[in-house]
Design an enzyme around this catalytic site. Structure first.
Site, short mmCIF file in Angstrom:
data_model
loop_
_atom_site.label_atom_id
_atom_site.label_comp_id
_atom_site.label_asym_id
_atom_site.label_seq_id
_atom_site.Cartn_x
_atom_site.Cartn_y
_atom_site.Cartn_z
N LYS A 242 -7.19 79.62 34.79
CA LYS A 242 -5.84 80.03 35.18
C LYS A 242 -5.57 81.46 34.68
O LYS A 242 -6.19 81.94 33.74
CB LYS A 242 -4.80 79.08 34.58
CG LYS A 242 -4.87 77.65 35.11
CD LYS A 242 -3.81 76.79 34.44
CE LYS A 242 -3.87 75.35 34.92
NZ LYS A 242 -3.47 75.20 36.33
N ARG A 316 -7.05 64.91 39.44
CA ARG A 316 -7.46 63.88 40.39
C ARG A 316 -8.79 63.24 39.98
O ARG A 316 -9.04 62.07 40.30
CB ARG A 316 -7.55 64.49 41.79
CG ARG A 316 -8.60 65.58 41.94
CD ARG A 316 -8.37 66.46 43.16
NE ARG A 316 -7.19 67.29 43.02
CZ ARG A 316 -6.75 68.13 43.95
NH1 ARG A 316 -7.40 68.25 45.10
NH2 ARG A 316 -5.66 68.84 43.76
#
Length: 493
Positions: A242, A316
């Site tokens: 990020k 996920r």
């Protein structure tokens, strides 16, 4: 407003507002129904009935309004008179704002909340959110006085009798407090047992990843429910790292697991009639020599292979292992996963509404209704795996972990990735709730999700207030009918 003890009492008693500052809060039409005799002991001798009535006449909520009654010691505040169909009738978000902005200062304060009985649960949760528990300011450690806010509900409309309130003490160890020994699978054992998603995400971190399970299995249970929480304790993005503006705040990426822990504690303590498992998928998505690389292929607990094309789509992966475990090992009839999964959720359903994706239309409606009943608002995402799951097509594995087209309902696709590991033809109920946006307000966490789970599954609770706010189960039954109901009526499915 950290370091404040919040106490809910049937009656807050009488006191001069100069010694105990007061906030009276409610919708304007409800405030007009509040008898002066109910307030007199909390406002006199500083405020007369004439001043009170005059203050009410000046209120013009658009959407809210407030008026001081006596200097900065007593205030009346009005909530929106009407809300839209996608909002909570309690106007819960506005309750939190008004308390933060209008509650007078002081060591010992009082809030009188005026509402209907059906809005008590949502209003109480909203009041609690105004008083965060955590602070690390140095000045806080030097403060010796204990601040207390006492809340009294006055109910208007039907069933407007007194309300009984019990205060639960905070505990450090939920499992110990509930007498439950957690099941913990950690580090290399995850790899050995086939949890390739959790292990792959967390293997580069100093603290190893883990799958932890708390289980409540009462006698007479008619079904098995599993709550699966995303517990990324910090998310750097991994090697798909990020940026400097998107990484701060990633301490909140465990919001789903935190909500499930809080809800599990409250649910079990209030009495829950069915099997309930809280599954926590815990990992830190760190950067290091052992970090997962784009192009790696992991074998998840479902047995399916996943080609990694984005290490920042890690939530996920761990949830896929969690729901597969709930299905295969726990034999769950209902699996609900909760996660701060996608930034796109805030675009799809906004800052205040979580996104729900489910294989069951009735549960989709129930989630929306439960959100309106408790103040943790929810709105549906598109569920259409036959159109969207092809976004994960891989040439070398069963699927990739990130979509090919980020403009094609990415929040729905992320949820479908999780569902694929129990199968789109699985006969049970699967519910995915993405809470990425409502889990925080500014730099503070909101505790989103606890009230939603309590409301959604309140039909299996022994608590009458949770029965009332639940859209499922037998919340419409009388106490006599509750005792006679058979197992089929008790089932939430």
């Amino acid at each position: 407003m950290a370091n404040v003890q919040l106490e809910f009492q049937a009656s807050a008693g009488e006191a001069d507002p100069q010694s105990r500052p007061l906030l009276v809060l409610g919708q304007l039409h409800n405030l007009h129904r509040l008898p002066w005799a109910q307030l007199r002991g909390k406002l006199q001798p500083r405020v007369t009935e004439e001043i009170w009535q005059s203050a009410l006449s000046t209120l013009n909520p658009n959407p809210t309004d407030s008026c001081p009654l006596y200097l900065n010691y007593a205030t009346v505040a009005a909530l929106p008179s009407r809300v839209s169909r996608h909002n909570s009738p309690s106007a819960a978000q506005f309750i939190t704002r008004l308390v933060r902005n209008c509650l007078p200062g002081g060591v010992n304060r009082c809030i009188v909340m005026v509402c209907e009985r059906s809005e008590v649960f949502a209003s109480a949760c909203a009041l609690a959110r105004a008083f965060p528990l955590f602070t690390h300011r140095s000045s806080a450690s030097r403060r010796t006085e204990k601040k207390t806010v006492t809340v009294e509900f006055f109910l208007v409309g039907q069933n407007n009798g007194p309300i009984e309130v019990a205060t639960l003490k905070e505990i450090k160890k939920v499992g110990k407090d509930l007498g439950i020994t957690p099941t913990i699978i950690r580090d290399e054992e995850l790899k050995e047992r086939g949890f390739g998603g959790i292990y792959g995400v967390g293997k580069a971190a100093l603290h190893p990843p883990a799958l932890a399970v708390l289980s409540h299995t009462p006698d007479g249970a008619t079904q098995t429910i599993a709550w699966v929480g995303k517990g990324i304790v910090y998310d750097t993005g991994g090697l798909s790292i990020k940026g400097k503006t998107t990484m701060p705040g990633m301490k909140r990426d465990c919001g789903g697991a935190a909500a499930i822990l809080g809800a599990f504690k409250a649910t079990v303590k209030q009495g829950f009639k069915d099997n309930l498992h809280a599954v926590f998928c815990l990992a830190e998505n760190a950067v290091g020599p052992r970090a997962t690389r784009p192009d790696d292929i992991h074998v998840l607990y479902s047995g399916k292979t996943v080609e990694i094309n984005n290490t920042d789509a890690e939530g996920r992966l761990i949830l896929a292992d969690g729901v597969a475990y709930a299905c295969k090992d726990l034999g769950a009839d209902i699996i609900l996963d909760m996660a701060t999964l996608t930034g796109a959720q805030g675009i799809a359903t906004g800052k205040y509404h979580a996104a729900v994706l489910t294989n069951n239309e009735e549960w989709e409606k129930a989630c929306v209704k439960a959100g309106r009943n408790c103040g943790d608002l929810v709105h549906p995402l598109v569920y259409c795996p036959e159109l969207h799951f092809s976004e994960f097509t891989s040439a070398v594995a069963d699927m990739k972990n990130s979509v090919a087209d980020r403009d094609n309902t990415p929040s729905s696709c992320a949820g479908l990735f999780i569902a694929s590991h129990i199968g789109f033809d699985w006969p049970g109920v699967w519910v995915h709730i993405d809470i990425a946006a409502p889990v925080h307000a500014g730099e503070r966490a909101t505790g989103y999700g606890v009230a939603l789970l309590l409301s959604l599954f309140g039909g299996a609770s022994e608590d009458p207030l949770l029965n009332m706010v639940s859209p499922l189960g037998c919340n419409g039954d009388s106490p006599a009918e509750d005792m006679e109901r058979d197992s089929k009526r008790r089932r939430l499915v």
